[in-house]
Design a protein around this motif. Structure first.
Motif, mmCIF file in Angstrom:
data_model
loop_
_atom_site.group_PDB
_atom_site.id
_atom_site.type_symbol
_atom_site.label_atom_id
_atom_site.label_comp_id
_atom_site.label_asym_id
_atom_site.label_seq_id
_atom_site.Cartn_x
_atom_site.Cartn_y
_atom_site.Cartn_z
ATOM 1 N N SER A 34 0.808 -1.220 0.000
ATOM 2 C CA SER A 34 0.000 0.000 0.000
ATOM 3 C C SER A 34 0.843 1.272 0.000
ATOM 4 N N ILE A 35 1.995 1.247 0.669
ATOM 5 C CA ILE A 35 2.850 2.444 0.668
ATOM 6 C C ILE A 35 3.424 2.667 -0.732
ATOM 7 N N LEU A 36 3.840 1.590 -1.400
ATOM 8 C CA LEU A 36 4.358 1.728 -2.764
ATOM 9 C C LEU A 36 3.245 2.152 -3.729
ATOM 10 N N ARG A 66 11.176 9.698 -1.181
ATOM 11 C CA ARG A 66 9.720 9.573 -1.157
ATOM 12 C C ARG A 66 9.282 8.298 -0.437
ATOM 13 N N LEU A 67 10.009 7.199 -0.651
ATOM 14 C CA LEU A 67 9.656 5.946 0.028
ATOM 15 C C LEU A 67 9.831 6.089 1.533
ATOM 16 N N TYR A 72 7.847 3.704 4.190
ATOM 17 C CA TYR A 72 8.194 2.368 3.702
ATOM 18 C C TYR A 72 9.458 1.879 4.410
ATOM 19 N N PRO A 73 9.459 0.638 4.908
ATOM 20 C CA PRO A 73 10.629 0.089 5.611
ATOM 21 C C PRO A 73 11.688 -0.404 4.618
ATOM 22 N N LEU A 74 12.304 0.515 3.925
ATOM 23 C CA LEU A 74 13.213 0.209 2.831
ATOM 24 C C LEU A 74 14.431 -0.570 3.302
ATOM 25 N N GLY A 75 14.658 -1.723 2.686
ATOM 26 C CA GLY A 75 15.813 -2.544 2.985
ATOM 27 C C GLY A 75 17.026 -2.076 2.205
ATOM 28 N N GLY A 76 18.176 -2.608 2.565
ATOM 29 C CA GLY A 76 19.407 -2.277 1.861
ATOM 30 C C GLY A 76 20.111 -1.087 2.480
ATOM 31 N N GLU A 77 21.247 -0.774 1.901
ATOM 32 C CA GLU A 77 22.072 0.337 2.373
ATOM 33 C C GLU A 77 21.461 1.658 1.906
ATOM 34 N N LEU A 78 20.940 2.430 2.853
ATOM 35 C CA LEU A 78 20.252 3.671 2.489
ATOM 36 C C LEU A 78 21.183 4.694 1.865
ATOM 37 N N PHE A 135 2.399 6.290 -16.476
ATOM 38 C CA PHE A 135 2.501 5.050 -15.722
ATOM 39 C C PHE A 135 3.736 5.118 -14.820
ATOM 40 N N VAL A 136 3.598 4.638 -13.588
ATOM 41 C CA VAL A 136 4.715 4.553 -12.655
ATOM 42 C C VAL A 136 4.623 3.223 -11.914
ATOM 43 N N ILE A 137 5.752 2.530 -11.799
ATOM 44 C CA ILE A 137 5.829 1.421 -10.855
ATOM 45 C C ILE A 137 6.992 1.682 -9.915
ATOM 46 N N ASP A 138 6.740 1.495 -8.629
ATOM 47 C CA ASP A 138 7.775 1.534 -7.606
ATOM 48 C C ASP A 138 7.902 0.111 -7.067
ATOM 49 N N CYS A 139 9.088 -0.459 -7.176
ATOM 50 C CA CYS A 139 9.358 -1.813 -6.688
ATOM 51 C C CYS A 139 10.459 -1.716 -5.643
ATOM 52 N N ALA A 140 10.337 -2.518 -4.587
ATOM 53 C CA ALA A 140 11.316 -2.434 -3.504
ATOM 54 C C ALA A 140 11.304 -3.720 -2.693
#
Length: 192
Positions: A34-36, A66-67, A72-78, A135-140
């Motif tokens: 939902s956040i994406l 924006r995430l 959004y609990p973004l994984g990886g090295e910020l 169109f936009v897709i955000d994938c994470a």
């Protein structure tokens, strides 16, 4: 009086097209987040309102900013932007979500967004303005515990929102989901 062309599809059509592509490559479907969905729709609205195709959002914000601002609990090295990728395109309203996916297959960075084995979640946004559909897709991928990472804002780094600076989003009218329900989820930084 002649009717202006309009687009009949939804953000879910775009997600279905991406997940059909993933299935064709033997990859598991992305889960809808939902956040994406929120961040992708806001970017689609921002681009259509401003008549631009850009990864920069309101106030020059980056995808990562924006995430994080949306919670959004973004994984990886910020400091490297985290585990996320975004595809954007504006095409004629007569084109479909499948046409957008097909256009994105034209180069490796866009293919990565759709076919990455490292990304697990998706959100999509669709906006129409002046005969174009944006169109936009955000994938994470989220953190393993689905909790936001502690991040230290670094002014000018472009990876987090510096303290004292706000990322704002345009007002977006909610549209019914496939069950015809209209739901708005309040995210971090929003008030009623």
């Amino acid at each position: 009086m002649m009717n202006a062309p309009h687009y009949e599809g939804t953000a879910y059509d775009l997600i279905n097209a991406v997940n059909a592509l993933r299935a064709a490559y033997g990859l598991p479907a992305y889960s809808i987040n939902s956040i994406l969905m929120f961040t992708a729709q806001n970017q689609a609205d921002f681009m259509s309102t401003n008549r631009v195709v850009t990864h920069s959002g309101p106030g020059g914000s980056t995808v990562t900013q924006r995430l994080l601002a949306a919670g959004y609990p973004l994984g990886g090295e910020l400091s490297l932007g985290g585990f996320r990728s975004e595809n954007i395109i504006a095409i004629n309203v007569k084109m479909s979500a499948e046409d957008a996916v097909s256009a994105w297959m034209g180069d490796a960075p866009h293919q990565y967004t759709m076919l990455s084995p490292d990304l697990t979640e998706i959100g999509a946004g669709v906006a129409v303005m002046n005969g174009l559909v944006y169109f936009v897709i955000d994938c994470a991928s989220p953190t393993t515990n689905s909790a936001p990472q502690a991040s230290t804002p670094v002014v000018g780094s472009g990876t987090t929102v510096p303290e004292g600076e706000a990322v704002t989003y345009p007002v977006v009218l909610s549209t019914p989901n496939t069950s015809e329900d209209v739901i708005h989820e309040v995210h971090a930084g929003q008030t009623l």
